[in-house]
Structure formats: C-alpha cells, structure tokens
Scaffold this motif. Structure first.
Motif, PDB file in Angstrom:
ATOM      1  N   ARG A 243     -17.833  -3.109   2.590  1.00 46.84           N
ATOM      2  CA  ARG A 243     -17.283  -2.322   3.702  1.00 46.84           C
ATOM      3  C   ARG A 243     -15.950  -2.918   4.172  1.00 46.84           C
ATOM      4  O   ARG A 243     -14.992  -2.180   4.449  1.00 46.84           O
ATOM      5  CB  ARG A 243     -18.292  -2.284   4.843  1.00 46.84           C
ATOM      6  CG  ARG A 243     -17.856  -1.436   6.022  1.00 46.84           C
ATOM      7  CD  ARG A 243     -18.942  -1.351   7.072  1.00 46.84           C
ATOM      8  NE  ARG A 243     -20.145  -0.700   6.559  1.00 46.84           N
ATOM      9  CZ  ARG A 243     -21.260  -0.561   7.256  1.00 46.84           C
ATOM     10  NH1 ARG A 243     -21.336  -1.023   8.487  1.00 46.84           N
ATOM     11  NH2 ARG A 243     -22.297   0.043   6.724  1.00 46.84           N
ATOM     12  N   TYR A 244     -15.898  -4.232   4.257  1.00 42.94           N
ATOM     13  CA  TYR A 244     -14.656  -4.894   4.679  1.00 42.94           C
ATOM     14  C   TYR A 244     -13.531  -4.626   3.677  1.00 42.94           C
ATOM     15  O   TYR A 244     -12.416  -4.250   4.052  1.00 42.94           O
ATOM     16  CB  TYR A 244     -14.894  -6.400   4.822  1.00 42.94           C
ATOM     17  CG  TYR A 244     -13.625  -7.202   4.989  1.00 42.94           C
ATOM     18  CD1 TYR A 244     -12.975  -7.257   6.222  1.00 42.94           C
ATOM     19  CD2 TYR A 244     -13.057  -7.889   3.922  1.00 42.94           C
ATOM     20  CE1 TYR A 244     -11.799  -7.979   6.383  1.00 42.94           C
ATOM     21  CE2 TYR A 244     -11.883  -8.614   4.071  1.00 42.94           C
ATOM     22  CZ  TYR A 244     -11.262  -8.655   5.302  1.00 42.94           C
ATOM     23  OH  TYR A 244     -10.093  -9.365   5.457  1.00 42.94           O
ATOM     24  N   LEU A 245     -13.837  -4.810   2.397  1.00 48.93           N
ATOM     25  CA  LEU A 245     -12.808  -4.622   1.366  1.00 48.93           C
ATOM     26  C   LEU A 245     -12.349  -3.172   1.296  1.00 48.93           C
ATOM     27  O   LEU A 245     -11.138  -2.896   1.209  1.00 48.93           O
ATOM     28  CB  LEU A 245     -13.355  -5.073   0.008  1.00 48.93           C
ATOM     29  CG  LEU A 245     -12.404  -4.935  -1.185  1.00 48.93           C
ATOM     30  CD1 LEU A 245     -11.108  -5.701  -0.939  1.00 48.93           C
ATOM     31  CD2 LEU A 245     -13.086  -5.417  -2.456  1.00 48.93           C
ATOM     32  N   ASP A 246     -13.282  -2.231   1.371  1.00 49.30           N
ATOM     33  CA  ASP A 246     -12.920  -0.818   1.308  1.00 49.30           C
ATOM     34  C   ASP A 246     -12.049  -0.418   2.494  1.00 49.30           C
ATOM     35  O   ASP A 246     -11.023   0.249   2.335  1.00 49.30           O
ATOM     36  CB  ASP A 246     -14.186   0.043   1.270  1.00 49.30           C
ATOM     37  CG  ASP A 246     -13.859   1.533   1.254  1.00 49.30           C
ATOM     38  OD1 ASP A 246     -13.292   2.004   0.258  1.00 49.30           O
ATOM     39  OD2 ASP A 246     -14.174   2.224   2.257  1.00 49.30           O
ATOM     40  N   GLY A 247     -12.442  -0.826   3.701  1.00 46.03           N
ATOM     41  CA  GLY A 247     -11.671  -0.469   4.887  1.00 46.03           C
ATOM     42  C   GLY A 247     -10.287  -1.088   4.884  1.00 46.03           C
ATOM     43  O   GLY A 247      -9.284  -0.429   5.229  1.00 46.03           O
ATOM     44  N   THR A 248     -10.189  -2.351   4.470  1.00 44.70           N
ATOM     45  CA  THR A 248      -8.891  -3.015   4.430  1.00 44.70           C
ATOM     46  C   THR A 248      -7.987  -2.392   3.376  1.00 44.70           C
ATOM     47  O   THR A 248      -6.784  -2.194   3.603  1.00 44.70           O
ATOM     48  CB  THR A 248      -9.087  -4.513   4.139  1.00 44.70           C
ATOM     49  OG1 THR A 248      -9.989  -5.085   5.098  1.00 44.70           O
ATOM     50  CG2 THR A 248      -7.760  -5.258   4.223  1.00 44.70           C
ATOM     51  N   PHE A 251      -6.623   0.871   4.619  1.00 42.64           N
ATOM     52  CA  PHE A 251      -5.583   0.627   5.617  1.00 42.64           C
ATOM     53  C   PHE A 251      -4.263   0.270   4.939  1.00 42.64           C
ATOM     54  O   PHE A 251      -3.194   0.807   5.300  1.00 42.64           O
ATOM     55  CB  PHE A 251      -6.028  -0.500   6.553  1.00 42.64           C
ATOM     56  CG  PHE A 251      -4.979  -0.940   7.524  1.00 42.64           C
ATOM     57  CD1 PHE A 251      -4.579  -0.115   8.562  1.00 42.64           C
ATOM     58  CD2 PHE A 251      -4.383  -2.187   7.393  1.00 42.64           C
ATOM     59  CE1 PHE A 251      -3.592  -0.527   9.460  1.00 42.64           C
ATOM     60  CE2 PHE A 251      -3.406  -2.604   8.290  1.00 42.64           C
ATOM     61  CZ  PHE A 251      -3.014  -1.779   9.319  1.00 42.64           C
ATOM     62  N   VAL A 252      -4.308  -0.609   3.946  1.00 44.46           N
ATOM     63  CA  VAL A 252      -3.091  -0.987   3.224  1.00 44.46           C
ATOM     64  C   VAL A 252      -2.490   0.228   2.532  1.00 44.46           C
ATOM     65  O   VAL A 252      -1.265   0.440   2.551  1.00 44.46           O
ATOM     66  CB  VAL A 252      -3.399  -2.103   2.201  1.00 44.46           C
ATOM     67  CG1 VAL A 252      -2.199  -2.330   1.279  1.00 44.46           C
ATOM     68  CG2 VAL A 252      -3.765  -3.399   2.917  1.00 44.46           C
ATOM     69  N   ARG A 253      -3.330   1.060   1.935  1.00 37.44           N
ATOM     70  CA  ARG A 253      -2.835   2.263   1.264  1.00 37.44           C
ATOM     71  C   ARG A 253      -2.124   3.192   2.259  1.00 37.44           C
ATOM     72  O   ARG A 253      -1.073   3.776   1.958  1.00 37.44           O
ATOM     73  CB  ARG A 253      -3.991   2.994   0.583  1.00 37.44           C
ATOM     74  CG  ARG A 253      -3.539   4.208  -0.234  1.00 37.44           C
ATOM     75  CD  ARG A 253      -4.692   4.887  -0.934  1.00 37.44           C
ATOM     76  NE  ARG A 253      -5.237   4.063  -2.021  1.00 37.44           N
ATOM     77  CZ  ARG A 253      -6.449   3.534  -2.021  1.00 37.44           C
ATOM     78  NH1 ARG A 253      -7.272   3.728  -1.003  1.00 37.44           N
ATOM     79  NH2 ARG A 253      -6.862   2.821  -3.051  1.00 37.44           N
ATOM     80  N   ALA A 254      -2.679   3.320   3.465  1.00 35.64           N
ATOM     81  CA  ALA A 254      -2.060   4.174   4.483  1.00 35.64           C
ATOM     82  C   ALA A 254      -0.687   3.631   4.892  1.00 35.64           C
ATOM     83  O   ALA A 254       0.260   4.407   5.108  1.00 35.64           O
ATOM     84  CB  ALA A 254      -2.977   4.275   5.700  1.00 35.64           C
ATOM     85  N   LEU A 255      -0.553   2.301   5.001  1.00 32.08           N
ATOM     86  CA  LEU A 255       0.748   1.718   5.330  1.00 32.08           C
ATOM     87  C   LEU A 255       1.770   2.029   4.235  1.00 32.08           C
ATOM     88  O   LEU A 255       2.923   2.373   4.518  1.00 32.08           O
ATOM     89  CB  LEU A 255       0.612   0.202   5.504  1.00 32.08           C
ATOM     90  CG  LEU A 255      -0.183  -0.293   6.709  1.00 32.08           C
ATOM     91  CD1 LEU A 255      -0.245  -1.814   6.710  1.00 32.08           C
ATOM     92  CD2 LEU A 255       0.427   0.195   8.022  1.00 32.08           C
ATOM     93  N   ASP A 276      -6.450  -9.833  -5.088  1.00 34.48           N
ATOM     94  CA  ASP A 276      -6.389  -9.200  -6.408  1.00 34.48           C
ATOM     95  C   ASP A 276      -7.022  -7.806  -6.397  1.00 34.48           C
ATOM     96  O   ASP A 276      -6.510  -6.868  -7.029  1.00 34.48           O
ATOM     97  CB  ASP A 276      -7.099 -10.080  -7.445  1.00 34.48           C
ATOM     98  CG  ASP A 276      -6.353 -11.380  -7.704  1.00 34.48           C
ATOM     99  OD1 ASP A 276      -5.148 -11.451  -7.391  1.00 34.48           O
ATOM    100  OD2 ASP A 276      -6.973 -12.333  -8.216  1.00 34.48           O
ATOM    101  N   ALA A 277      -8.134  -7.663  -5.675  1.00 25.93           N
ATOM    102  CA  ALA A 277      -8.811  -6.363  -5.610  1.00 25.93           C
ATOM    103  C   ALA A 277      -7.932  -5.325  -4.924  1.00 25.93           C
ATOM    104  O   ALA A 277      -7.860  -4.160  -5.354  1.00 25.93           O
ATOM    105  CB  ALA A 277     -10.142  -6.499  -4.880  1.00 25.93           C
ATOM    106  N   ILE A 278      -7.235  -5.718  -3.863  1.00 26.64           N
ATOM    107  CA  ILE A 278      -6.354  -4.777  -3.158  1.00 26.64           C
ATOM    108  C   ILE A 278      -5.145  -4.423  -4.021  1.00 26.64           C
ATOM    109  O   ILE A 278      -4.728  -3.254  -4.096  1.00 26.64           O
ATOM    110  CB  ILE A 278      -5.923  -5.355  -1.800  1.00 26.64           C
ATOM    111  CG1 ILE A 278      -7.135  -5.490  -0.872  1.00 26.64           C
ATOM    112  CG2 ILE A 278      -4.852  -4.482  -1.149  1.00 26.64           C
ATOM    113  CD1 ILE A 278      -6.848  -6.183   0.440  1.00 26.64           C
ATOM    114  N   VAL A 354     -15.053  -2.179   9.251  1.00 25.67           N
ATOM    115  CA  VAL A 354     -13.648  -1.760   9.268  1.00 25.67           C
ATOM    116  C   VAL A 354     -13.570  -0.246   9.084  1.00 25.67           C
ATOM    117  O   VAL A 354     -14.010   0.301   8.074  1.00 25.67           O
ATOM    118  CB  VAL A 354     -12.844  -2.470   8.172  1.00 25.67           C
ATOM    119  CG1 VAL A 354     -11.398  -1.983   8.184  1.00 25.67           C
ATOM    120  CG2 VAL A 354     -12.900  -3.982   8.355  1.00 25.67           C
ATOM    121  N   ASP A 355     -13.021   0.413  10.086  1.00 24.68           N
ATOM    122  CA  ASP A 355     -12.782   1.853  10.056  1.00 24.68           C
ATOM    123  C   ASP A 355     -11.275   2.039   9.894  1.00 24.68           C
ATOM    124  O   ASP A 355     -10.507   1.822  10.843  1.00 24.68           O
ATOM    125  CB  ASP A 355     -13.287   2.483  11.355  1.00 24.68           C
ATOM    126  CG  ASP A 355     -13.073   3.997  11.408  1.00 24.68           C
ATOM    127  OD1 ASP A 355     -12.121   4.493  10.786  1.00 24.68           O
ATOM    128  OD2 ASP A 355     -13.871   4.679  12.086  1.00 24.68           O
TER     129      ASP A 355
END
Length: 413
Positions: A243-248, A251-255, A276-278, A354-355
């Motif tokens: 959940r943390y990784l998906d939400g973060t 968020f980065v993609r939206a920026l 690395d995952a992001i 993280v929402d």
C-alpha cells in the motif's frame, strides 16, 4: 588543554552506527562535533555496528558491536542458531570490557528506546541493556542523549528498554512524547529534559538555486523508505508495504504528469529497493535518484528543492533544518511531534495508508503557503539551535564536571 597531572577523559560512543542509516550517523556527527569543540582532549572511540565505516568517515577507532558477524542475518540452521546464542554470551563480556575502559559512554540520539520498526528483544535492546548495566557495575557514566522512545507492546523488549533507561546516568529526549513514553513504562523522568533532535546541530548547506519565494514551482524531493509497518504489524507487513509503495508511486506519477522534476531520496541502504521500484514504474527522465552518503548530502538536495515529501524521520529533520516546506508521510508519533514542533503539524499523511489523491491535495495546499512556511521554519530553526546549545551545556555539566567548572571559572574572569 588537559593539565599534565590529569589523564584525558575516555569517551565511548555506542550504537548502530556506520551500518547504513544516515540518521544514526548524523547524530554521531553532531555529538563528535560537540566533543571536539568543547572537550578536544577527550579520547574517543566507538562500539558500533559498522566499525570500518565509522573509522573511515569520522577518524575514531571503532570495535564491532557484536561478536557474531551474522547477528542480523536470519538464523535457520542449527549452526547459525548456536552461533547467535554463543554470541549473546560472548557479548556480555565484550561489552563489559569495553565499558570498563571508559569514563563516559554516550548513546548519540537514535530511536534506541522505541520499537516503531520491527525489532527483536535479543537484538539492539539486549545490547543497550548490556551497556547500561555494565556502566552501573563499573562506574562508567552512561548517557542517552537526545534519544527517541515510544510505547512498546512486546513485554521482553519493554523490560529491556525500561531497565536500560533506569540504569543510565543521564537521559534526554528528542521530543516530549519520548519522555512521556518512558514515564509510562515506569522510569522516573522528573530530571530528564527534552531538546530538538541532535541533527539540528549539524551545519546547514549554503542556500543554492533560484529564489524560491519568486521562482515558479521547481523540483520536488521525495524521501522514500522500505516501510513495512512497526513491530506490532508483522502479520500484515507485506500488505502495508504494498500500500505504501503503490500510493507513493501514484503520487510521483502525478507530479511527473504536472511536469515537475522529482528527486528520490533514501535514508538507509535498504531503501534503495523502493527507489528502484518507483523508477521502474514511472519511466520518465523527470524522475531521478540521489546517491546520498550523509545527512549533509540530503540537506544539499533538499535545500535545492522547492518542496519535500518524506517518510524517514531524519529525512524530515534534514528538510526542516534547511527550511524547505515539507509534507510528512508519517509512520510514527515522532514524525507528527517533529512536524508540530516546526509549525507544520497539518502537513502529515499516514504512511500505512497512503492515499495518492489526498496526498496530492495536501501537497498543493503546502505549496500555496510556501513563502509563509519558509519564514516559520527559519524562526523555528533559530529556537532549535539555542535549545541544542543548552543540551550540550547540560551534557558537559553531567558528564564532565571538572571541565564545566573550569569553563565557569574562565567565564567569570
């Protein structure tokens, strides 16, 4: 200067230092800076997790904290289990021998009295207990300086932490919640003081980049963490991490979709896998990763940013220290307390849930108040600097009474 008829004070620093956690090493750096400025004749060495790294970076002799080199590897075979058990016994004598050689032993900051991350009682809590018990046995003054504490559910861990705190000769905390937690665990905290985190004593980098009060929105630093919840969340650790990784990531993609450059930061070696995952999920030249080896490196990155969003506690400290508006992905009460101390209490978001949409709303609200928040942070940093001067004065009085007396006489002349 040390008089000819008096031997230098022997000071040992203790903890999971040199093990890849930038916050722990930053706390050590702050304490060494204090010792070198106020007690330059003190002879300093370390008992720590990464002795080679500590010696290379800080120039002090260092000894490995654990006899068993496989201490932090999972033991599944009979031989490795036996080695861990033997190591616990050997460490009793190794720690006692190290403590006995010193006049003062300092635990510099760190969350040594908490279990907000997964922790086993026979790991660091056991090592800390050996330190404090040995100090009481041999008359070595043990100081827990600017440490973090939190309520602990596991009974063996709680008992070891409580007895460690009771046996220490000096205690101070990095926030009021830590002192309250130790009081609730049965420790007499009437004489214990609260000061800002030791990392606020580190020098801040010079201002760089454009004037952020007038420039258009620029780079965003996103500090990530290999987050799996706390010690009480082991049963759902992977769910929390996903959940943390998906939400973060969202968020980065939206920026990036808004055209914002994103700089990914870590605070521990284990965080690299999250970076690395992001990077794999958000394939864009706007997303880059920093190779920070110290809190000074982190502060340089954050000073050049328009805004920071961060999870690790010392990522938050660095961002706030350099005066950059910051939003906390908070995983423990210590993060909330820090943000409140620095005037940004409303800009906290739960790391466990993280929402991305809600996080983006908070982020935009933060940026709308950027100029105002930079002024607030500048004021709060001045207060923190004065309070840490008081911390080091109190530490000298508690641990180096002869030096404190000489300093008072010099001032009176």
């Amino acid at each position: 200067m040390t008089p000819a008829n008096r031997t230098p004070v022997r000071v040992g620093v203790f903890g999971l230092l040199g093990s890849g956690n930038l916050g722990n090493d930053g706390s050590l750096e702050a304490v060494l800076g204090y010792l070198r400025a106020e007690h330059p004749d003190a002879v300093v060495d370390a008992l720590c997790g990464g002795p080679e790294a500590v010696t290379t970076r800080f120039g002090i002799p260092a000894t490995r904290l654990h006899w068993n080199r496989g201490e932090y590897r999972t033991a599944s075979r009979a031989a490795s289990i036996a080695a861990k058990g033997l190591g616990k016994l050997v460490d009793v004598f190794r720690t006692a021998a190290w403590v006995r050689r010193h006049d003062v032993a300092i635990v510099p900051g760190m969350g040594v009295l908490e279990a907000t991350l997964p922790l086993r009682p026979w790991g660091f809590p056991y090592s800390l207990f050996l330190l404090c018990a040995s100090g009481r046995l041999f008359g070595t003054r043990v100081a827990l300086v600017g440490v973090g504490a939190a309520p602990i559910g596991n009974r063996p861990t709680r008992a070891l932490v409580r007895w460690s705190a009771r046996l220490a000769g000096y205690r101070s905390y990095r926030d009021g919640l830590s002192r309250d937690a130790m009081r609730a665990m049965g420790v007499d905290t009437a004489r214990d003081e609260v000061y800002p985190d030791l990392a606020f004593a580190l020098p801040a980098p010079p201002a760089s980049g454009p004037d952020k009060l007038s420039a258009p929105p620029g780079p965003v630093c996103v500090g990530v963490m290999d987050f799996h919840g706390g010690d009480d969340d082991r049963a759902r650790a992977e769910e929390i991490h996903r959940r943390y990784l998906d939400g973060t990531t969202r968020f980065v993609r939206a920026l990036v979709e808004d055209g914002r450059p994103v700089r990914l930061l870590t605070g521990d070696e284990c965080d690299r896998q999250v970076v690395d995952a992001i990077l794999d999920a958000v394939d864009s030249p706007l997303v880059t990763a920093a190779e920070a080896a110290s809190l000074a490196d982190l502060m340089k990155e954050m000073a050049a940013a328009h805004t920071v969003v961060a999870t690790r506690y010392h990522n938050l400290v660095c961002a706030l220290k350099v005066g950059t508006p910051t939003l906390a992905l908070s995983y423990a009460a210590k993060s909330d307390a820090l943000m409140d101390r620095m005037g940004l209490a409303v800009y906290c978001h739960p790391a466990r849930e993280v929402d991305a949409d809600r996080l983006l709303e908070q982020f935009r609200a933060l940026e709308e108040r950027s100029a105002e928040l930079r002024r607030t942070l500048a004021e709060r940093n001045l207060v923190a600097a004065r309070q840490l001067e008081d911390q080091f004065t109190a530490l000298t009085a508690a641990l180096f009474p002869a030096a404190d007396h000489a300093h008072t006489l010099r001032e009176a002349r």
